[in-house]
Design an enzyme around this catalytic site. Sequence first.
Site, PDB file in Angstrom:
ATOM      1  CB  SER A 275      51.787   3.457  70.387  1.00 16.35           C
ATOM      2  OG  SER A 275      51.780   3.474  71.776  1.00 16.35           O
TER       3      SER A 275
ATOM      4  CG  HIS B  65      54.557   7.686  71.918  1.00 16.40           C
ATOM      5  ND1 HIS B  65      55.203   6.479  71.779  1.00 16.40           N
ATOM      6  CD2 HIS B  65      53.226   7.387  71.927  1.00 16.40           C
ATOM      7  CE1 HIS B  65      54.318   5.497  71.721  1.00 16.40           C
ATOM      8  NE2 HIS B  65      53.108   6.028  71.802  1.00 16.40           N
TER       9      HIS B  65
ATOM     10  CG  ASP C 220      58.009   7.033  73.220  1.00 13.50           C
ATOM     11  OD1 ASP C 220      57.196   7.243  74.130  1.00 13.50           O
ATOM     12  OD2 ASP C 220      57.728   6.444  72.164  1.00 13.50           O
TER      13      ASP C 220
END
Length: 282
Positions: free
Chosen positions: A150, A260, A227
């Site tokens: 990320s 995620h 996600d």
Amino acid sequence: MTATALTAVSEQKCFGGTMGVYSHASTSTGGTMRFSVFRPQGEGPFPVLTWLAGLTCTEETFMIKAGAQRFAAREGLMLVAPDTSPRGHDVPGEAESWDFGVGAGFYLDATEEPWARHWRMESYVTQELPALVEASFPADMSRQGISGHSMGGHGALTLALRHKERWRSVSAFAPISAPTQCPWGEKAFSGYLGQDRSRWAEHDACELLRSRGPLPCEILVDQGTADQFLERELKPGLLEEAAREVGQRLTLRRQEGYDHSYWFIQTFIEHHIAHHAQAMRG
Ligand SMILES: N[C@@H](CCC(=O)N[C@@H](CSC=O)C(=O)NCC(=O)O)C(=O)O
């Protein structure tokens, strides 16, 4: 450990090697920084994979949640994970939101006040930390890889593109692919770098691919299709587009149903460790 500048916060045996957390006075950030190291069994010197974690994480998150040590031990790879920002400076506004300030260093050197003195994570990750690792551990710094998740995936891509000579292998999980085009990036870059968008482009993986050209290595990216940040923040299609334009070798795998979280990372970390280990052997 040989470097006197480091304090061992903890050291424990793990997969035959040593899992440690260390603290030190940082010249880059002007305060105490922590990082974690997994050192495989044996004398070394070991190639080094640096992991950059995402928003809200610390130097421990990856080591605790990703399950990477089993595979790093097998491949003889040292893992190094820095914290995600400076801490403890009481900068006004540093703890007002989870996506800016503490836990959100974005792996760049801030130019704007009140951040410019301490929020210098690019210098920390690319200069100070590697020197410290080299001085303190049996590390082969001629064989380094970088990865992250990320915000840390953004860090891995942009630092690799900005410091091409340093990293032999690059990968990312769910990276923020185009921070100049998403709310997380716009908030961070306007706060840390100011309003001049031409300076933002220097920290955007897609823009860097276009301005500086491709990396010599293939980039591996995994992205979950479930996600929660996919459309608004991550935009992997923009990375594919930029890579195609400049001839960057990119394997972007859309993993059906994964979100995620570190459960997603834990599922595919073995592939990333193998990707880096293979490049280190090459
Ligand atoms: N607190 C937030 C969620 C924060 C979050 O999801 N952080 C991710 C990285 S996001 C991009 O950089 C993360 O890795 N968290 C650590 C974990 O253990 O999952 C919220 O409330 O939504």
